[in-house]
Design a protein around this motif. Structure first.
Motif, PDB file in Angstrom:
ATOM      1  N   PRO A   1     -11.462 -41.660  -0.828  1.00 42.77           N
ATOM      2  CA  PRO A   1     -12.106 -41.098  -2.010  1.00 42.77           C
ATOM      3  C   PRO A   1     -12.028 -39.884  -2.268  1.00 42.77           C
ATOM      4  O   PRO A   1     -12.784 -39.386  -0.717  1.00 42.77           O
ATOM      5  N   ARG A   2     -12.024 -38.892  -3.861  1.00 40.56           N
ATOM      6  CA  ARG A   2     -11.829 -37.568  -3.640  1.00 40.56           C
ATOM      7  C   ARG A   2     -13.543 -36.995  -3.647  1.00 40.56           C
ATOM      8  O   ARG A   2     -13.899 -37.407  -4.950  1.00 40.56           O
ATOM      9  N   ALA A   3     -14.290 -36.188  -2.837  1.00 43.05           N
ATOM     10  CA  ALA A   3     -15.366 -36.072  -2.564  1.00 43.05           C
ATOM     11  C   ALA A   3     -15.188 -34.711  -3.619  1.00 43.05           C
ATOM     12  O   ALA A   3     -14.984 -34.012  -3.214  1.00 43.05           O
ATOM     13  N   ARG A   4     -16.554 -34.512  -4.689  1.00 44.57           N
ATOM     14  CA  ARG A   4     -17.162 -33.255  -5.435  1.00 44.57           C
ATOM     15  C   ARG A   4     -18.257 -32.766  -4.462  1.00 44.57           C
ATOM     16  O   ARG A   4     -19.149 -33.857  -4.094  1.00 44.57           O
ATOM     17  N   GLN A   5     -18.169 -31.532  -4.163  1.00 42.32           N
ATOM     18  CA  GLN A   5     -19.286 -30.440  -3.268  1.00 42.32           C
ATOM     19  C   GLN A   5     -19.924 -30.081  -4.170  1.00 42.32           C
ATOM     20  O   GLN A   5     -19.454 -28.610  -4.694  1.00 42.32           O
ATOM     21  N   TYR A   6     -21.101 -30.168  -4.955  1.00 49.23           N
ATOM     22  CA  TYR A   6     -21.702 -28.600  -5.608  1.00 49.23           C
ATOM     23  C   TYR A   6     -23.980 -28.510  -4.779  1.00 49.23           C
ATOM     24  O   TYR A   6     -23.936 -29.765  -4.306  1.00 49.23           O
TER      25      TYR A   6
END
Lengths: 194, 370
Positions: free
Chosen positions: A27-32
């Motif tokens: 799964p494509r992780a989003r980092q913020y």
């Protein structure tokens, strides 16, 4: 280049747009980074005044979509004997009870009241309490209708702060009399706010 | 070779005008059907079922082509017609442009349908934020707190397939969804603090659901944990891993915007004598790209900033009479494609009719007599 090759390439290019997504294993992780104190309000927190009235839908009535000024419309009866109940909130006192009663008399093609007759008519009307303890004045025009099929009205007037809710039950006299108890229960179920 | 190819029946069918007409007819029926379904099931369910599906079941029995399938069919049909039927010459350039324009339009629709993302941001007067959240899509967020900030790793819940592990970047943890519940209720478990999720019937509109998940976590030295998360639960699950408190939460997807928006003032005007709103206007301050300026966001007057479009969506009033304004924040990669395609179709038709006119004029000129 032959055109059929171009066609094949075009179709393949379109299909190829799906391949990377389909083949992705992880799964494509989003980092913020977010502030620990900043919590977004959800749109559900935004509420318009139009949704501030609550009520219990009578089982015997069919609800239709509220349009224009109406919060809701219910259709009542069927066949040759049809009626409806509409909920209309108006700012302030909505023109006042007396002025509205005189207007409804005109709508029903009934003779106008004198000042004394109007006071007497309003004095005979009932009051009840809504679920949130607001006074509900019931104006019943069925006593004035000459025949069972003549058009008539029952109106509940609920003052609530900066607005007044008008619940207007219209139809033939006989139909309204049959639905009187349902209408009164419906008016008792009204409440304003969350 | 070309002549042989054109004799193939399926090629003729694929590029035929009959197929175009059939496709457009089904599209029209889908639009009518979707509009009727919307009144019954709501706009979200109708969109998902009819307009964003390849195939759907009519009355739960009859398979019907969805808008995506019909759109794809028309795309291939137009592409085939463009490559196999049209003449590539100066006089035929107009029709080529029209076909390419329509391909761009269909492709743009597909891109918008798949890539467009909608978020919401609600601000009270005087409040500011650079964060927006989705209305229906959920994310699994994992974070640690440091210096008042949260270093978040998030993954869309739709991407987490049960049984497929997700290595949380930078955390040394591997997370696997054992079970996902589209809608659930929470019950108190046998042990103190334990939550048990119970399946609830899923609503057609995901905004009305409260999803939940049972997760398995594998960390360093083979340590494993099993726990459940319920969406909308404000208190995240906190576990200690490698000397750090790691927070886990199932929540509406969040994005950090490239600007900070402050609501300075919200005004609502109503139709005279009624409470029906006529217009909403939000005066906002934008801070981003080293700039700070004021802007107005109103109905039919959105604000565009770095690929995001802010629409005035709704408003609210709290018990104290304070106003809040809700903006729909849309990011759509295919936003410009309808304009490009419309321009191509316009110039294509212009070219085509001009070429026809010139050709007709030439034919009508009297022949020179000897």
């Amino acid at each position: 280049m032959p055109r059929w090759v171009l066609l094949g390439l075009g179709v393949l290019a379109c299909a190829g747009a799906f391949v990377p997504a389909a083949c992705r294993r992880e799964p494509r992780a989003r980092q913020y980074v977010e502030s620990g104190t900043e919590v977004p309000r959800t749109p559900a927190a935004a509420r318009t005044e139009q949704t501030e009235w609550n009520w219990e839908n009578p089982r015997q009535w069919r609800q239709e979509t509220g349009t224009g000024l109406r919060l809701a419309t219910f259709s009542i009866g069927g066949g040759n004997s049809k009626g409806q109940c509409a909920l209309v909130p108006l700012p302030g006192d909505g023109g006042g009870i007396e002025a509205n009663v005189l207007r409804w008399l005109t709508e029903l093609d009934l003779p106008q009241f004198s000042t004394a007759e109007l006071a007497g008519f309003l004095g005979r009307q009932n009051q009840l309490l809504s679920r949130d303890r607001r006074p509900v004045t019931i104006i019943d025009f069925t006593t004035l209708a000459p025949g069972p099929l003549n058009p008539s009205l029952m109106v509940a007037i609920v003052p609530a702060g900066n607005q007044t809710l008008f619940v207007k039950l219209s139809g033939g006299k006989e139909l309204l009399e049959k639905n009187r108890d349902i209408f009164l229960s419906f008016c008792r179920s009204l409440s304003r706010g969350g | 070779m070309w002549a042989n190819f054109r004799r193939w029946k399926w090629v003729c069918l694929l590029s035929s005008l009959q197929l175009t007409v059939l496709g457009l007819l089904i599209m029209a029926l889908l639009v009518i059907g979707g509009t009727i379904l919307q009144a019954d099931k709501g706009i979200y369910a109708a969109q998902r079922e009819v307009f964003q599906s390849w195939v759907f079941w009519l009355f739960g029995l009859i398979p019907m082509p969805g808008m995506l399938l019909v759109g794809a069919l028309l795309f291939v049909n137009l592409l085939a017609a463009l490559l196999l039927r049209l003449r590539f010459s100066w006089s035929g350039l107009g029709l080529v442009l029209v076909h390419v324009g329509m391909l761009v339009l269909l492709g743009g629709g597909f891109i918008s349908s798949n890539q467009s993302r909608e978020y919401f941001m609600t601000l009270g007067e005087g409040e500011s934020s650079r964060m927006a959240s989705a209305a229906r899509e959920w994310e699994l967020a994992v974070w640690i707190e440091s210096g008042g900030n949260r270093q978040v790793q998030a993954v869309d819940i739709a991407d987490l397939r049960p049984g497929r592990p997700w290595s949380v970047p930078g955390f040394g943890l591997e997370l696997t969804v054992e079970r996902f519940l589209a809608n659930c209720r929470s019950l108190a478990g046998a042990a103190p603090g334990e939550t048990v999720l119970e399946v609830a019937p899923a609503n057609a509109d995901p905004a009305e659901n409260v999803p939940g998940a049972v997760l398995n976590l594998r960390g360093p030295q083979g340590r494993t944990e099993r726990f459940s998360l319920q969406a909308g639960d404000e208190a995240p699950v906190v576990q200690r891993w490698s000397g750090r408190d790691v927070h886990f939460s199932l929540r509406l997807q969040r994005i950090i915007l490239p600007l900070r928006l402050t609501l300075l003032d919200f005004t609502r005007t109503v139709h005279p004598g009624t409470d029906l709103p006529r217009s909403f206007t939000s005066r906002v301050e934008i801070e981003g790209d080293g700039l700070r300026r004021e802007a107005l966001i109103a109905m039919n007057r959105p604000l565009r900033f770095r690929g995001y479009t802010f629409y005035q969506s709704s408003y609210g009033e709290d018990a104290q009479g304070g106003a809040s304004s809700t903006f729909a924040v849309v990011r759509n990669a295919g936003r410009w494609l309808p304009y490009v395609s419309s321009a191509m179709i316009f110039f294509g038709l212009l070219w085509h009719f001009a070429a026809q006119l010139i050709s007709a004029k030439k034919k009508s000129l009297p022949e020179a007599k000897p």
